[in-house]
Enzyme design. Sequence first.
Site, PDB file in Angstrom:
ATOM      1  N   HIS A   1     -19.148 -12.329 -11.424  1.00  0.00           N
ATOM      2  CA  HIS A   1     -19.081 -11.198 -10.498  1.00  0.00           C
ATOM      3  C   HIS A   1     -19.622  -9.928 -11.158  1.00  0.00           C
ATOM      4  CE1 HIS A   1     -16.598  -8.032  -8.247  1.00  0.00           C
ATOM      5  NE2 HIS A   1     -17.544  -8.440  -7.429  1.00  0.00           N
TER       6      HIS A   1
ATOM      7  N   HIS B   1     -22.635  -7.570   3.839  1.00  0.00           N
ATOM      8  CA  HIS B   1     -22.142  -8.943   3.660  1.00  0.00           C
ATOM      9  C   HIS B   1     -22.676  -9.894   4.733  1.00  0.00           C
ATOM     10  CE1 HIS B   1     -18.814  -7.233   1.077  1.00  0.00           C
ATOM     11  NE2 HIS B   1     -19.286  -8.215   0.363  1.00  0.00           N
TER      12      HIS B   1
ATOM     13  N   ARG C   1       4.696   3.484   6.413  1.00  0.00           N
ATOM     14  CA  ARG C   1       6.066   2.998   6.584  1.00  0.00           C
ATOM     15  C   ARG C   1       6.529   3.371   7.978  1.00  0.00           C
ATOM     16  NH1 ARG C   1       9.963   0.211   7.529  1.00  0.00           N
ATOM     17  NH2 ARG C   1      11.911   0.192   6.334  1.00  0.00           N
TER      18      ARG C   1
ATOM     19  N   CYS D   1       8.046   5.699  -0.803  1.00  0.00           N
ATOM     20  CA  CYS D   1       9.086   4.945  -0.109  1.00  0.00           C
ATOM     21  C   CYS D   1      10.212   4.616  -1.087  1.00  0.00           C
ATOM     22  CB  CYS D   1       8.492   3.663   0.458  1.00  0.00           C
ATOM     23  SG  CYS D   1       9.689   2.631   1.344  1.00  0.00           S
TER      24      CYS D   1
ATOM     25  N   TYR E   1      19.017   3.510   2.953  1.00  0.00           N
ATOM     26  CA  TYR E   1      18.467   4.458   1.979  1.00  0.00           C
ATOM     27  C   TYR E   1      19.558   5.151   1.168  1.00  0.00           C
ATOM     28  CZ  TYR E   1      14.211   3.550   4.577  1.00  0.00           C
ATOM     29  OH  TYR E   1      13.140   2.926   5.177  1.00  0.00           O
TER      30      TYR E   1
END
Length: 561
Positions: free
Chosen positions: A124, A149, A222, A268, A410
């Site tokens: 690659h 591509h 989120r 988060c 939380y």
Amino acid sequence: GAPALRQRCGTAAVNGGRRAYGSARPARSQLFRGSWGGNSRYYGLGAAAVGFATAFSLSFLLSAEEKASSDAEGEEEPVIAGLRVEGLKEISKEEVSKHKTLETGIWVTYKNGVYDITEFVASHPGGREKILLAAGGSIEPFWALYAVHVTAHAILEGMRIGNLPVEEVVERDEAAKEGPYAAEPARHPVMHPNSATPFNGEPPPALLAEELITPNELFYVRNHLPVPVISPEDYRLTVVVPGREPLELSLEDLSKLEQHTVATTIQCAGNRRDEMTSVKEVKGLSWGNAAISTARWKGVWLRDVLALAGLTPEEAAAATAEVKHVQFEGLDTDGISTWYGASIPVKKALSSDGDVMLALEMNGEPIPRDHGYPVRAIVPGVVGARNVKWLGKVVASSEESSNHWQQRDYKGFPPSVSFANVDWDSAPAIQDMPVQSAICSPTPGYEMDPEEEELNLKGYAWSGGGRDIVRVDVSIDDGATWLPTELIKLEEQKDGEKAWAWTLWEASVEVPEELRGSKLSVVCKAVDSSYNVQPDTVDALWNMRGVLNNSWHRIQVTVPV
């Protein structure tokens, strides 16, 4: 025998999210043509994404052009990758996900197809690290980043080993066709979904560490409920202060108030939760280390809006029994009775040093729907859960928000607490976040090239409450010896005051001869301006919800002889 650091150490100030030292890095927000989510459009993903897409595509194109030329001479029909091929075995996504390393084989998917690209990885042109971002998953997000591509299909099909089950190919699209999630916004395909409905996703970590300001398309998402459809003309923000008439503000009203900007990192509470599952299962989305991002927000200070509604810092101090918290209510609902809400202490809300904002723009654009359009509460230094999106109501109150996600989620508990014996009222809601750092590049399981003498490391560090990052240390021997890193900060944060945004870090570590032919445990840890430091293991941090994991971040890297 100890690893040596071959790089300048210290801090580099950065203007507008770009380095101000040494070698130049390509500017963020380079634009290129792409197609995703069914819509062709221009989108700026920054130099990192552009460079990655280019490298990924060129790896196939070099051989694809030769093949295309050969096909033209023989007038063969063009090959289209990803079509279902009868007679091939079916391989599930779960099985594909187990093939991420050279030891297990590198498998990827594209549309209906499953491909073994193990033999291709070494050749690659963009480096093995880049192509391994797709290992064990779909290459579609990375192909979508770069349109050329279209000529690489024949090369990919030459590595075909099977089909994905039909139901797995269509399940995500089917989920979005009807019901409360029918109007979800398009997401960039590079985002790794942790759940489809509601959508929760994070970008490849390697892209996070490339830019101080995260492009909107790569900012982690989120969501707790469906993304609401909100008309800007009909939008109204209601502000409630005890003893006063409720104040209603339109989007136009808010835009006429004095505007400010603040760059802040949002993380988060469940960031790096997947590491906790190595100790014991937890309840929650399996976030990696990319549930964290940084943006520059523009809007009005919350304290100015509260003052318009009749609550100034002086009045709040005189009426402490009446006002101790400021509640936020989002406009996202389940269509019946559930809505998202949270609250923060009034001292944070009214403080001139708190910089709490009602944001209208994100990185110079109207806030994208996934991130709270048209108005989002931005609470710098505080857990992402309090940065309420699609803000519809602000309430000054003597009580915290009664919302489920404030009272029954939380919160942090010790390892001994389970869902069977938890007393939710015994722990405070998470506000400021602890010091954190993580390695973004290389990715876990990376195998160095035999010719590589140095291991190049990149990552982020951040601490809540506006505490600056003063040091990030790295180790390639699981913490036996440590080396400092180079710190990269936003220009406005170089004095260390109100350090709301993260610090990026880099290091190049020479691998001693005696460590060749082994697997390295590569570790990072950060120290903030209060000299808080990350704990060394995740075991003592384990909790039933998998939140607040700020242990040393570890990855394994293989060094060939």
